[in-house]
Design a protein around this motif. Sequence first.
Motif, PDB file in Angstrom:
ATOM      1  N   VAL A 118       0.859  -1.174   0.000  1.00  0.00           N
ATOM      2  CA  VAL A 118       0.000   0.000   0.000  1.00  0.00           C
ATOM      3  C   VAL A 118       0.897   1.226   0.000  1.00  0.00           C
ATOM      4  CG1 VAL A 118      -1.866   1.229   1.154  1.00  0.00           C
ATOM      5  CG2 VAL A 118      -1.714  -1.248   1.356  1.00  0.00           C
ATOM      6  N   ALA A 119       0.896   1.957  -1.127  1.00  0.00           N
ATOM      7  CA  ALA A 119       1.702   3.179  -1.260  1.00  0.00           C
ATOM      8  C   ALA A 119       3.155   2.879  -0.910  1.00  0.00           C
ATOM      9  CB  ALA A 119       1.124   4.290  -0.413  1.00  0.00           C
ATOM     10  N   ASN A 120       3.634   3.343   0.252  1.00  0.00           N
ATOM     11  CA  ASN A 120       5.053   3.240   0.559  1.00  0.00           C
ATOM     12  C   ASN A 120       5.396   2.128   1.546  1.00  0.00           C
ATOM     13  OD1 ASN A 120       4.072   4.253   2.957  1.00  0.00           O
ATOM     14  ND2 ASN A 120       4.942   6.299   2.689  1.00  0.00           N
ATOM     15  N   LYS A 121       4.457   1.217   1.807  1.00  0.00           N
ATOM     16  CA  LYS A 121       4.721   0.122   2.737  1.00  0.00           C
ATOM     17  C   LYS A 121       4.307  -1.212   2.129  1.00  0.00           C
ATOM     18  CE  LYS A 121       4.329   2.600   7.156  1.00  0.00           C
ATOM     19  NZ  LYS A 121       3.603   2.654   8.460  1.00  0.00           N
ATOM     20  N   SER A 122       5.041  -2.262   2.500  1.00  0.00           N
ATOM     21  CA  SER A 122       4.676  -3.618   2.116  1.00  0.00           C
ATOM     22  C   SER A 122       4.406  -4.427   3.380  1.00  0.00           C
ATOM     23  CB  SER A 122       5.797  -4.279   1.306  1.00  0.00           C
ATOM     24  OG  SER A 122       5.913  -3.693   0.029  1.00  0.00           O
ATOM     25  N   TYR A 123       3.330  -5.190   3.348  1.00  0.00           N
ATOM     26  CA  TYR A 123       2.937  -6.023   4.479  1.00  0.00           C
ATOM     27  C   TYR A 123       2.963  -7.484   4.052  1.00  0.00           C
ATOM     28  CZ  TYR A 123       0.797  -1.585   5.927  1.00  0.00           C
ATOM     29  OH  TYR A 123       0.555  -0.264   6.248  1.00  0.00           O
ATOM     30  N   CYS A 124       3.406  -8.356   4.964  1.00  0.00           N
ATOM     31  CA  CYS A 124       3.264  -9.786   4.761  1.00  0.00           C
ATOM     32  C   CYS A 124       2.007 -10.220   5.508  1.00  0.00           C
ATOM     33  CB  CYS A 124       4.479 -10.540   5.291  1.00  0.00           C
ATOM     34  SG  CYS A 124       4.408 -12.311   4.978  1.00  0.00           S
ATOM     35  N   LEU A 125       1.078 -10.870   4.786  1.00  0.00           N
ATOM     36  CA  LEU A 125      -0.196 -11.252   5.378  1.00  0.00           C
ATOM     37  C   LEU A 125      -0.218 -12.744   5.682  1.00  0.00           C
ATOM     38  CD1 LEU A 125      -2.721  -9.330   3.089  1.00  0.00           C
ATOM     39  CD2 LEU A 125      -1.513  -8.506   5.118  1.00  0.00           C
ATOM     40  N   ASP A 126      -0.844 -13.086   6.784  1.00  0.00           N
ATOM     41  CA  ASP A 126      -1.103 -14.482   7.108  1.00  0.00           C
ATOM     42  C   ASP A 126      -2.177 -14.993   6.147  1.00  0.00           C
ATOM     43  OD1 ASP A 126      -2.609 -16.731   8.423  1.00  0.00           O
ATOM     44  OD2 ASP A 126      -1.041 -16.470   9.928  1.00  0.00           O
ATOM     45  N   ILE A 127      -1.894 -16.068   5.410  1.00  0.00           N
ATOM     46  CA  ILE A 127      -2.824 -16.499   4.367  1.00  0.00           C
ATOM     47  C   ILE A 127      -4.124 -17.055   4.950  1.00  0.00           C
ATOM     48  CG2 ILE A 127      -0.987 -16.940   2.715  1.00  0.00           C
ATOM     49  CD1 ILE A 127      -1.365 -19.930   3.282  1.00  0.00           C
ATOM     50  N   ILE A 128      -4.106 -17.493   6.215  1.00  0.00           N
ATOM     51  CA  ILE A 128      -5.316 -18.071   6.813  1.00  0.00           C
ATOM     52  C   ILE A 128      -6.208 -17.002   7.432  1.00  0.00           C
ATOM     53  CG2 ILE A 128      -6.179 -19.665   8.584  1.00  0.00           C
ATOM     54  CD1 ILE A 128      -3.669 -21.325   8.165  1.00  0.00           C
ATOM     55  N   THR A 129      -5.594 -15.987   8.058  1.00  0.00           N
ATOM     56  CA  THR A 129      -6.381 -14.969   8.762  1.00  0.00           C
ATOM     57  C   THR A 129      -6.417 -13.618   8.061  1.00  0.00           C
ATOM     58  OG1 THR A 129      -4.483 -14.186  10.059  1.00  0.00           O
ATOM     59  CG2 THR A 129      -5.742 -16.062  10.946  1.00  0.00           C
TER      60      THR A 129
END
Length: 518
Positions: A118-129
Motif C-alpha cells: 500500500v503506497a510506501n509500505k509492504s505487508y506480509c499477510l497471514d494467508i489463513i487470517t
Amino acid sequence: MRKIVLGLLLLISLTGFSQKNQINVLSNEKTLGKSLIDSSEIKGLEYVFPERIHETFIDTTNGFLTVQLRGLRKEKWLSNTGNIIQYDIKNQKVLWSKKIAYQSSNLQQFSNTMIYTVANKSYCLDIITGNELWEVKNNIYFVDPIDNIGIGYKFKSSTGYSNELEGIDLKNGNVLWKRDLNREYGWNDVFYTNDSTMIVVAAGLHSIDIKTGKGWDYNTITGKKDYTGTAAANAVGVGLGLLTGTFVMSTGHDLVRDLVSNTITDSSSIYLASKEQLVKIDKQSGETIWKFPFSNDLASKSSIFMNDSVIFMINKGMAFMGYRQLDFGKPFFAAFDRQTGKQKYLSLINVKDDPILSYQIQNREIFLVFKNRISKYSMETGNLIAEKDFPKDNVGELKYFVGNQVFITNQNGDLMSLPQSDSTKVFVFTSQGKTLSIDSELNISKTIEYDDLSIYYLRTKNFKFIAKDKKTLVINNTGQRIAEIDATSNAFLIGNTLYDTQDKSFVTIDLSEMIKNE
C-alpha cells in the motif's frame, strides 16, 4: 484535492484489514464439456463471486484460492476499488476479505507468502487470517520464492522512494542487504544466470546475488528527462487514465522510458542495446567485451536477436511515457559481428513518426510491419527488397505478425498452425480483426476472419488445448479430437485439473479420466 483523494484511497486499503466472511461465494457442480470419444459429460465445479474476477492465485497444497475482485463502472471502465478474498475450496468457505484500492495498492503471492503493498509500505499477510505478520517501508518489486527473499526500494519520509534497493527476509521482514540501483526509469526485465544470481535490467545491467546483494553494474542510458512537445498529448493521457483507473502521474519531469532492447545471452555473455550503445557484457565479471555507440537521438526501443555469428538489431523508433507510446528516435535495421561488435550494415528507414510495430524472419529475409506499410529487407546485405502501402480504408491499421500459436482449420477439417499452413506466406493481424495472408511480393493473397482462428495455449505430454472464444478443443498428438470443454485461452493446468476464470466465475475441471483413458 489530490492529496485528499490519495488519503481516502489509502484509508480504504488499510481499514479493510479485518473484514470477516462478509462476501458470499456460490459453488455448484456443472457440466463443463463432453468427451468426443464416447459423448460422456465432463463435470466441473463452478465458484461464483459477487463481482468480476480481476486476478487469482491458487495454492493446491492447502486448497486456498486468492481472488481479487474488480468490477466495471458503466460496464466500460475498471473500478478503482475492489476486494481481496481468501477462499477455502476444500471446505467451501470465505476465510477473510479485505478492500483494496488498485491505484495505490497491489497484491503478490508466492506459495505461502502473500505480500500486500500500500503506497510506501509492504505487508506480509497471514494467508489463513489475513492479519499482518510484519511490515516494511519498502515497495517490494520482486520476490525470489526459492530463497524467500523480496527485493524493493527503501522509502524515506523526507525524500520518498530512494535508489536504495533492499533484500527483505520474507519470514520476518528483516533487511538482509542494501545496495544502490537506479530506479528512475523502472525495471525492464529480470532474469537469472544461475541459481543465486539474478540480472536486473534497469538503466543498464546489474548482477545481484539474491542472498547478499553483491554484484557488478553496467550503467547506460535507457530514458530521457525533460522531453518536450508532448504536454498536450500527456494531458489527454491523464484524462484517459482517470477514466480507466490505470493512470500513473510522473513527478518532477516528463520521463521517457524503454529506450532499451530485450537481452539475449549465450554461454558466457549478455547482449543489450540502449539509447547510448549496443554492448556485449561478460556474465561473470560485468566487463564490457565490446560496444558500438549510436549517434544522439538515433536509438530508441529496439529488439535484438542472434543468428550464428551475427547480432541483428531492429530499432523501432518509439518509446513510452507512462503507458503512452511516443515517436522517438529513428527506425533502422542493423547487423553486427557477434565476436567483435563491428557493424556489418545499418539501414536507416527514412520515415517520420512511423515506428516499426512487428517483424518476422523468413528465408533469410526480414519483414517489417508499420501502421500502413510492410517492408522486406535482406538479412545478408540490409538492403530493401520490397515495400508496399496498405491503405487504412481498405484493411484497417496493421498491428503485428501472427505467431505459431494461432491455429486454423484446413480443408481436411484438421487444426494446424496458421503460419505453418503455408510457409511461403506471412500473416498480419489488423485493427479490423482480420488476418492478411501476404505473399513474397507483398500482395494480399487471402483475408482470414477472426472467427476462423483459434489459440493454442496449453500443451501436455499427450494433448494440445486450443481455444476459440470460450470453448477449448482438446486434441491428441495424432490430431484426433478428444474433448470439448467450456474454457478460455486463459485456462491453466495443475496436475490433472484445469482451472479457468470467466467474468465472475472460477471453474475447476478434473481431467483425470480423460488423461487416464488416452
